[in-house]
Design a protein around this motif. Structure first.
Motif, PDB file in Angstrom:
ATOM      1  N   ALA A  24       0.786  -1.309  -0.102  1.00 37.92           N
ATOM      2  CA  ALA A  24       0.125   0.097   0.009  1.00 37.92           C
ATOM      3  C   ALA A  24       0.771   1.464  -0.176  1.00 37.92           C
ATOM      4  O   ALA A  24       0.474   2.169  -0.826  1.00 37.92           O
ATOM      5  CB  ALA A  24      -0.895  -0.070   1.145  1.00 37.92           C
ATOM      6  N   LYS A  25       1.856   1.340   0.748  1.00 40.65           N
ATOM      7  CA  LYS A  25       2.918   2.345   0.828  1.00 40.65           C
ATOM      8  C   LYS A  25       3.508   2.539  -0.445  1.00 40.65           C
ATOM      9  O   LYS A  25       3.761   3.650  -1.014  1.00 40.65           O
ATOM     10  CB  LYS A  25       4.096   2.048   1.945  1.00 40.65           C
TER      11      LYS A  25
ATOM     12  N   TYR B  63       2.470   1.570  -3.758  1.00 41.28           N
ATOM     13  CA  TYR B  63       1.618   2.021  -4.496  1.00 41.28           C
ATOM     14  C   TYR B  63       1.336   3.649  -4.462  1.00 41.28           C
ATOM     15  O   TYR B  63       0.979   4.315  -5.598  1.00 41.28           O
ATOM     16  CB  TYR B  63       0.253   1.348  -4.361  1.00 41.28           C
ATOM     17  N   VAL B  64       1.293   4.005  -3.257  1.00 36.16           N
ATOM     18  CA  VAL B  64       1.126   5.585  -3.125  1.00 36.16           C
ATOM     19  C   VAL B  64       2.488   6.375  -3.688  1.00 36.16           C
ATOM     20  O   VAL B  64       2.386   7.257  -4.357  1.00 36.16           O
ATOM     21  CB  VAL B  64       1.251   5.917  -1.339  1.00 36.16           C
ATOM     22  N   SER B  65       3.481   5.569  -3.466  1.00 31.68           N
ATOM     23  CA  SER B  65       4.698   6.252  -4.224  1.00 31.68           C
ATOM     24  C   SER B  65       4.521   5.980  -5.725  1.00 31.68           C
ATOM     25  O   SER B  65       5.245   6.933  -6.507  1.00 31.68           O
ATOM     26  CB  SER B  65       6.073   5.335  -3.798  1.00 31.68           C
TER      27      SER B  65
ATOM     28  N   ARG C  24      -3.563   7.625  -4.789  1.00 30.68           N
ATOM     29  CA  ARG C  24      -3.655   8.420  -3.577  1.00 30.68           C
ATOM     30  C   ARG C  24      -4.089   7.694  -2.464  1.00 30.68           C
ATOM     31  O   ARG C  24      -4.980   6.714  -2.465  1.00 30.68           O
ATOM     32  CB  ARG C  24      -4.895   9.388  -4.021  1.00 30.68           C
ATOM     33  N   ARG C  25      -3.688   8.177  -1.406  1.00 31.38           N
ATOM     34  CA  ARG C  25      -3.742   7.231  -0.060  1.00 31.38           C
ATOM     35  C   ARG C  25      -5.308   7.418   0.248  1.00 31.38           C
ATOM     36  O   ARG C  25      -5.513   6.108   0.827  1.00 31.38           O
ATOM     37  CB  ARG C  25      -3.055   8.164   0.934  1.00 31.38           C
ATOM     38  N   GLU C  26      -5.906   8.487   0.218  1.00 29.33           N
ATOM     39  CA  GLU C  26      -7.392   8.159   0.379  1.00 29.33           C
ATOM     40  C   GLU C  26      -8.002   7.538  -0.276  1.00 29.33           C
ATOM     41  O   GLU C  26      -9.352   6.916  -0.068  1.00 29.33           O
ATOM     42  CB  GLU C  26      -7.867   9.458   0.348  1.00 29.33           C
TER      43      GLU C  26
ATOM     44  N   ILE D  10      -7.301   4.133  -0.844  1.00 26.76           N
ATOM     45  CA  ILE D  10      -6.605   2.748  -0.481  1.00 26.76           C
ATOM     46  C   ILE D  10      -7.643   2.338   0.665  1.00 26.76           C
ATOM     47  O   ILE D  10      -7.965   2.935   1.527  1.00 26.76           O
ATOM     48  CB  ILE D  10      -5.381   2.930  -0.125  1.00 26.76           C
TER      49      ILE D  10
ATOM     50  N   GLN E  84      -2.170   3.226   9.782  1.00 24.36           N
ATOM     51  CA  GLN E  84      -1.670   4.104   8.570  1.00 24.36           C
ATOM     52  C   GLN E  84      -2.654   4.091   7.429  1.00 24.36           C
ATOM     53  O   GLN E  84      -2.837   5.116   6.851  1.00 24.36           O
ATOM     54  CB  GLN E  84      -0.367   3.728   8.046  1.00 24.36           C
ATOM     55  N   PHE E  85      -3.509   3.058   7.201  1.00 21.72           N
ATOM     56  CA  PHE E  85      -4.511   2.785   6.116  1.00 21.72           C
ATOM     57  C   PHE E  85      -5.900   2.627   6.731  1.00 21.72           C
ATOM     58  O   PHE E  85      -6.712   2.073   5.906  1.00 21.72           O
ATOM     59  CB  PHE E  85      -3.475   1.726   5.150  1.00 21.72           C
TER      60      PHE E  85
ATOM     61  N   SER F  65      -9.380   3.672   7.144  1.00 22.70           N
ATOM     62  CA  SER F  65     -10.412   4.410   6.559  1.00 22.70           C
ATOM     63  C   SER F  65     -10.969   5.228   7.773  1.00 22.70           C
ATOM     64  O   SER F  65     -11.232   5.098   9.040  1.00 22.70           O
ATOM     65  CB  SER F  65     -11.389   3.717   6.021  1.00 22.70           C
TER      66      SER F  65
END
Length: 749
Positions: free
Chosen positions: A201-202, A204-206, A210-212, A214, A235-236, A238
């Motif tokens: 997940a981290k 994919y943000v790189s 967008r974090r929101e 996920i 960290q992830f 919702s």
């Protein structure tokens, strides 16, 4: 026997395990041992004491990775402890060596606390150039990697976290492109919240997600801010109040990423996703949903990846860690950072868009491998991964400031290719020469798929200007079907009469049995005659043919039209055989059945010239079953006489014979028994006494000696012409095209 029994026998066969230590320096004499150990070893010890960086110069540290585990989270087995995990860690070492030529010590630590593991690993920094953490359970693995990266001045990489993230990230880049989805806009759902899921997940943000967008689910459902979870899951999380189960999360999602347990996703959940969904079901051994089940769930395109090798798009960590460490070690990086991980994913994604070598296709059952929904990431056995990914890692390390050594990336790529075998190193010499001044190469059988793919590679790499001789519609159809961004130069025998070539063929052969009407017919129906006449007329600089013809029938037209060189009466076929640390040219292997002494001498001269094109100084041995007159008959006199003729002609290379093959290539025999020989070093050009011996000899060396064979290369032709063997692969065609270009360059000088 079942798989378990086979595996137990495999691991128990003598010697037990899968790895051993081998020496890289001579240890045959007392002097060798005195250099390897006491007293000679004191000198490098003192140098390293004065300058610790010299450890990379005088020891194996720069190519040594420690694979470290406590066995607390072994894939598919769980917490089995340090000692039981050793077969897995040895296996990891095998992969490092097999795919990137990196040496490994596996280190199994019987420790549970993060502090103890950190202390033990940090103390081993003098031993290793990098640390690969493996199969350590969450959440301790996060703390261990973070602190070791802070404390150690060498790369530390937890593959369970980042390996899956990087490889699936490469798949995501290509899947999104195929599905026409923008990463900034995709909604991604994770099933699983362990180390690999959080790291993915981290990552994919790189890559741009967008974090929101996920949503992460664990066994209790969607992770939300009002749930009591550890800091890593948080960290992830919702927003509070947006809870639900996995099915709720998947509704309308563009991407599903499964890093949890098998069988928890059904077809209805896939049907609830957005158009053309991307489904990465990576639980092992059973994915969250089966491949066919997911593909059949809906009518639009489902781009599917799993962790299994029996389905397309396997997310396999071996595509990452060997090559990441290769690049990191070679620039002496202090870290493997986010920039390097992104570079790896992008390089893998780009590689999947390139034409796939025939050897890779064969390794995977001859199934078509072409960029699209069924092929979004390269295959682990693709040798190109090494020299695509490692340079990308090295470049990213330099640009992000963690490299302690500068590399010329072009030279580095060549060094990496050499690691894959001497043949690649030798061909790189010729390929570089070809690129310096590409020539126009006609390809007979130009409507064959292999020829078209080879032409595309020649054009893309700047090796040659290919001309495809064949049916235009067929060629255009293959180019379109393969998705090649390529507008080839085509000569279609059915387009026009090609009168100038027919006239030239008639002029050359009218007193040798060919009528005017036959010349027109040959040019129209036989691409070998058309291609040969193009070369003879100067409209092409070289010709390659023979892919679908018997060798003699493919050779006949060039011999009739182009003929031999002004200084040649005969042509010959030569194979270059490459072993780990030596190169041998074998002639004649394809043309002259029972040559006389003058033919053998001429073949030797032309083969010596060929060796020089590969930057090899020729040393020629005329082979026989006799050593310097030990047997005297008609057969042994021919190579003996050929050697004498060459010496009398004052050739500029050492030559001797007749001699047996082992006398020619074994230094101890040559120097110890035949010290009078004109060869002061073992021969690298072997001239066989007849075609039967040459063909048998090179094939035995190739098959039993483990040599790579490049050829056959024709020598003695008036213009560059090479005849392929039936069934040659694309790389063989490209290699011979490069040889032909270098031939043409020399002809134009």
């Amino acid at each position: 026997m079942g798989l378990d029994e086979d595996s137990l026998d495999y691991h128990a066969s003598d010697p037990p395990g899968k790895i051993e230590i081998s020496t890289t320096k001579p240890t045959n004499t007392q002097r060798d041992l005195s250099l390897a150990y006491s007293p000679g070893v004191a000198a490098p010890c003192r140098r390293i004491d004065e300058n610790p960086e010299d450890a990379f110069k005088y020891t194996a540290k720069g190519n040594m990775v420690g694979v470290v585990s406590n066995g607390s989270a072994v894939l598919g087995l769980g917490d089995i402890g340090a000692q039981a995990s050793k077969p897995v860690m040895e296996g990891k070492g095998v992969l490092f060596k097999r795919f990137a030529d990196i040496d490994v010590f596996d280190v199994e630590l019987d420790q549970e606390s993060a502090d103890d593991i950190i202390e033990s690993v940090a103390a081993m920094e003098p031993t290793f150039g990098g640390i690969n953490l493996e199969d350590i359970k969450a959440p301790e693995c996060f703390e261990i990697e973070t602190r070791l990266r802070e404390e150690m001045d060498i790369p530390v990489f937890h593959d369970d976290q980042h390996g899956t993230a990087i490889i699936s990230g490469a798949a995501l880049l290509n899947a999104a492109e195929i599905a026409d989805k923008d990463l900034e806009d995709v909604d991604v759902v994770f099933s699983g919240a362990g180390a690999s899921a959080i790291a993915s997940a981290k990552f994919y943000v790189s890559l741009g997600v967008r974090r929101e967008n996920i949503t992460m689910c664990d066994s209790s459902g969607i992770i939300t801010e009002d749930r009591d979870v550890n800091e890593f899951k948080q960290q992830f999380a919702s927003p509070a109040g947006e809870g639900g189960d996995l099915a709720d999360a998947m509704e309308g999602a563009d991407v599903f990423v499964g890093l949890s347990v098998g069988g928890i996703v059904d077809q209805e959940m896939v049907r609830s996703m957005a158009d053309d969904p991307i489904v990465f079901a990576m639980a092992n051994p059973d994915p969250e949903i089966g491949y066919e089940e997911a593909k059949n769930a809906r009518d639009d395109t489902v781009i599917m990846a799993t962790g299994r090798s029996d389905y397309p798009n396997q997310v396999n960590n071996v595509l990452g860690f060997p090559f990441i460490f290769r690049g990191a070690l070679d620039v002496r990086a202090t870290d493997i950072n986010e920039e390097m991980k992104v570079a790896c994913a992008e390089a893998l994604a780009d590689l999947a868009k390139q034409d796939v070598p025939d050897a890779v296709v064969k390794a995977y059952g001859d199934q078509p491998l072409q960029f699209g929904p069924e092929y979004i990431i390269p295959k682990p056995l693709d040798p190109r991964v090494l020299f695509e990914v490692a340079p990308a890692i090295a470049e990213a390390a330099a640009e992000s400031g963690v490299a302690r050594r500068d590399l010329d990336l072009e030279e580095y790529r060549e060094e990496l290719e050499a690691r894959l075998g001497k043949s690649r190193e030798m061909m790189r010499i010729v390929l570089n020469k070809a690129k310096s001044d590409p020539k126009r190469v006609a390809l007979g059988e130009g409507d064959d798929e292999k020829m078209i793919r080879a032409a595309y590679q020649m054009s893309e790499e700047g090796i040659a200007e290919p001309v495809l001789i064949g049916d235009r519609d067929t060629i255009d159809g293959v180019v379109a079907a393969l998705g090649l961004d390529f507008d080839p130069d085509i000569v279609d025998p059915d387009e026009g009469e090609h009168e100038e070539y027919a006239e030239r063929l008639y002029e050359l052969r009218q007193r040798k049995g060919i009528t005017e009407s036959e010349a027109k017919s040959l040019v129209k129906r036989d691409p070998n005659y058309l291609g040969s006449t193009m070369v003879e007329a100067g409209d092409a600089d070289a010709l390659l043919t023979g892919l679908t013809h018997h060798y003699p029938s493919a050779l006949k037209p060039p011999l009739q039209v182009v003929g031999t060189a002004p200084d040649a009466d005969y042509v010959a076929g030569v194979y270059m055989l490459t072993f780990k640390n030596r190169v041998i040219f074998c002639a004649d292997t394809t043309v002259n059945q029972d040559p006389e002494a003058d033919v053998l001498a001429e073949v030797a001269e032309h083969t010596a010239e060929l060796a020089r094109r590969f930057n090899v100084d020729p040393r020629v041995a005329m082979l026989s079953y006799s050593n310097f007159g030990s047997v005297d008959n008609e057969g042994t006199r021919k190579p003996r006489e050929a050697a004498r003729m060459l010496r009398e002609d004052d050739v500029d290379f050492p030559v001797d014979g007749e001699m047996q093959a082992d006398s020619a290539v074994v230094e101890d025999i040559l120097e110890g028994t035949y010290e009078f020989s004109d060869l002061d070093q073992p021969a690298n050009v072997l001239i066989f006494p007849n075609l039967e011996a040459g063909n048998i000899g090179y094939k035995l060396l190739q098959r039993l000696g483990g040599a790579d064979a490049i050829g056959p290369m024709l020598v003695g032709m008036g213009e560059p012409v090479h005849v392929l063997q039936r069934g040659d692969e694309v790389k063989d065609i490209v290699n011979l095209a490069a040889v032909a270009v270098v031939d043409a360059q020399q002809n134009s000088d």
